[in-house]
Design a protein around this motif. Structure first.
Motif, PDB file in Angstrom:
ATOM      1  N   ASP A  33       0.838  -1.205   0.000  1.00  0.00           N
ATOM      2  CA  ASP A  33       0.000   0.000   0.000  1.00  0.00           C
ATOM      3  C   ASP A  33       0.874   1.256   0.000  1.00  0.00           C
ATOM      4  O   ASP A  33       0.639   2.184  -0.765  1.00  0.00           O
ATOM      5  N   THR A  36       2.825   1.705  -3.393  1.00  0.00           N
ATOM      6  CA  THR A  36       2.053   1.930  -4.622  1.00  0.00           C
ATOM      7  C   THR A  36       1.106   3.123  -4.507  1.00  0.00           C
ATOM      8  O   THR A  36       0.153   3.231  -5.274  1.00  0.00           O
ATOM      9  N   ARG A  37       1.378   4.017  -3.589  1.00  0.00           N
ATOM     10  CA  ARG A  37       0.513   5.198  -3.394  1.00  0.00           C
ATOM     11  C   ARG A  37       0.309   5.996  -4.688  1.00  0.00           C
ATOM     12  O   ARG A  37      -0.762   6.513  -4.928  1.00  0.00           O
ATOM     13  N   GLU A  41      -5.223   2.802  -9.478  1.00  0.00           N
ATOM     14  CA  GLU A  41      -5.971   1.869  -8.625  1.00  0.00           C
ATOM     15  C   GLU A  41      -5.825   0.428  -9.112  1.00  0.00           C
ATOM     16  O   GLU A  41      -5.714  -0.501  -8.306  1.00  0.00           O
ATOM     17  N   TRP A  43      -3.207  -0.951 -10.684  1.00  0.00           N
ATOM     18  CA  TRP A  43      -1.895  -1.481 -10.309  1.00  0.00           C
ATOM     19  C   TRP A  43      -1.791  -1.687  -8.805  1.00  0.00           C
ATOM     20  O   TRP A  43      -1.196  -2.667  -8.348  1.00  0.00           O
ATOM     21  N   ARG A  44      -2.362  -0.794  -8.022  1.00  0.00           N
ATOM     22  CA  ARG A  44      -2.351  -0.976  -6.560  1.00  0.00           C
ATOM     23  C   ARG A  44      -3.076  -2.266  -6.190  1.00  0.00           C
ATOM     24  O   ARG A  44      -2.593  -3.065  -5.399  1.00  0.00           O
ATOM     25  N   THR A  45      -4.243  -2.470  -6.789  1.00  0.00           N
ATOM     26  CA  THR A  45      -5.011  -3.675  -6.508  1.00  0.00           C
ATOM     27  C   THR A  45      -4.236  -4.921  -6.929  1.00  0.00           C
ATOM     28  O   THR A  45      -4.215  -5.921  -6.211  1.00  0.00           O
ATOM     29  N   TRP A  47      -0.890  -5.365  -7.141  1.00  0.00           N
ATOM     30  CA  TRP A  47       0.244  -5.644  -6.251  1.00  0.00           C
ATOM     31  C   TRP A  47      -0.215  -6.096  -4.866  1.00  0.00           C
ATOM     32  O   TRP A  47       0.384  -6.999  -4.267  1.00  0.00           O
ATOM     33  N   ALA A 134      -7.549  -1.787   0.852  1.00  0.00           N
ATOM     34  CA  ALA A 134      -6.616  -1.031   0.025  1.00  0.00           C
ATOM     35  C   ALA A 134      -7.359  -0.112  -0.946  1.00  0.00           C
ATOM     36  O   ALA A 134      -6.947   1.021  -1.164  1.00  0.00           O
ATOM     37  N   ARG A 135      -8.449  -0.591  -1.487  1.00  0.00           N
ATOM     38  CA  ARG A 135      -9.217   0.221  -2.431  1.00  0.00           C
ATOM     39  C   ARG A 135      -9.887   1.403  -1.725  1.00  0.00           C
ATOM     40  O   ARG A 135     -10.005   2.472  -2.285  1.00  0.00           O
ATOM     41  N   GLY A 138      -7.226   4.036  -1.192  1.00  0.00           N
ATOM     42  CA  GLY A 138      -6.723   4.636  -2.431  1.00  0.00           C
ATOM     43  C   GLY A 138      -7.561   5.748  -2.863  1.00  0.00           C
ATOM     44  O   GLY A 138      -7.387   6.843  -3.119  1.00  0.00           O
TER      45      GLY A 138
END
Length: 138
Positions: A33, A36-37, A41, A43-45, A47, A134-135, A138
């Motif tokens: 988290d 990948t700030r 969204e 790519w964050r999801t 990883w 995480a979502r 974000g």
């Protein structure tokens, strides 16, 4: 009484390994988290999901190894390869039936399948929770 102690030990070991995997999962989700700030969204999801799944798979590999080690230690199965294979298909509740336990040890196979089903469900819930959290951040 020996059988009850073995059952309690195996269940406790399986749950303890799952709890360790959960702890590592929470740390890895925080790590991904933070790293990948700036990412999208998607790519964050990606990883965070990858990190969660890899950690939990390693936890399940360890859980199956615990069961396989027990089967080998007790002389239930002849080799670690057979014990681990049996453990894998039993934990995942596939139950191919190409390797079966002797009647006096069948309770352990059934118990491993029950634990595997519970641990895999727990992992599914953890992955969903990690991605959802995480979502939201974000």
């Amino acid at each position: 009484m020996d059988r009850v102690a073995a059952i309690l030990g195996l269940v406790a070991g399986t749950v303890a390994l799952q709890a360790v995997a959960q702890t590592v999962l929470l740390s890895s989700v925080g790590f991904f988290d933070r790293r990948t700030r700036e990412a999208t969204e998607t790519w964050r999801t990606f990883w965070i999901s990858l990190g969660a799944v890899l950690v939990l798979i390693l936890g399940h590999v360890a859980q199956m190894a615990l069961w396989a080690g027990f089967f080998l230690w007790r002389g239930v199965l002849p080799s670690f390869d057979d014990a681990y294979y049996f453990s894998l298909v039993t934990f995942a509740t596939l139950g191919y039936g190409d390797i079966v336990l002797a009647p006096q040890h069948r309770i352990f196979g059934a118990l491993e399948a029950a634990c595997g089903s519970l641990m895999l469900g727990w992992s599914t819930a953890l992955i969903f929770a990690a991605v959802s959290a995480a979502r939201k951040r974000g």
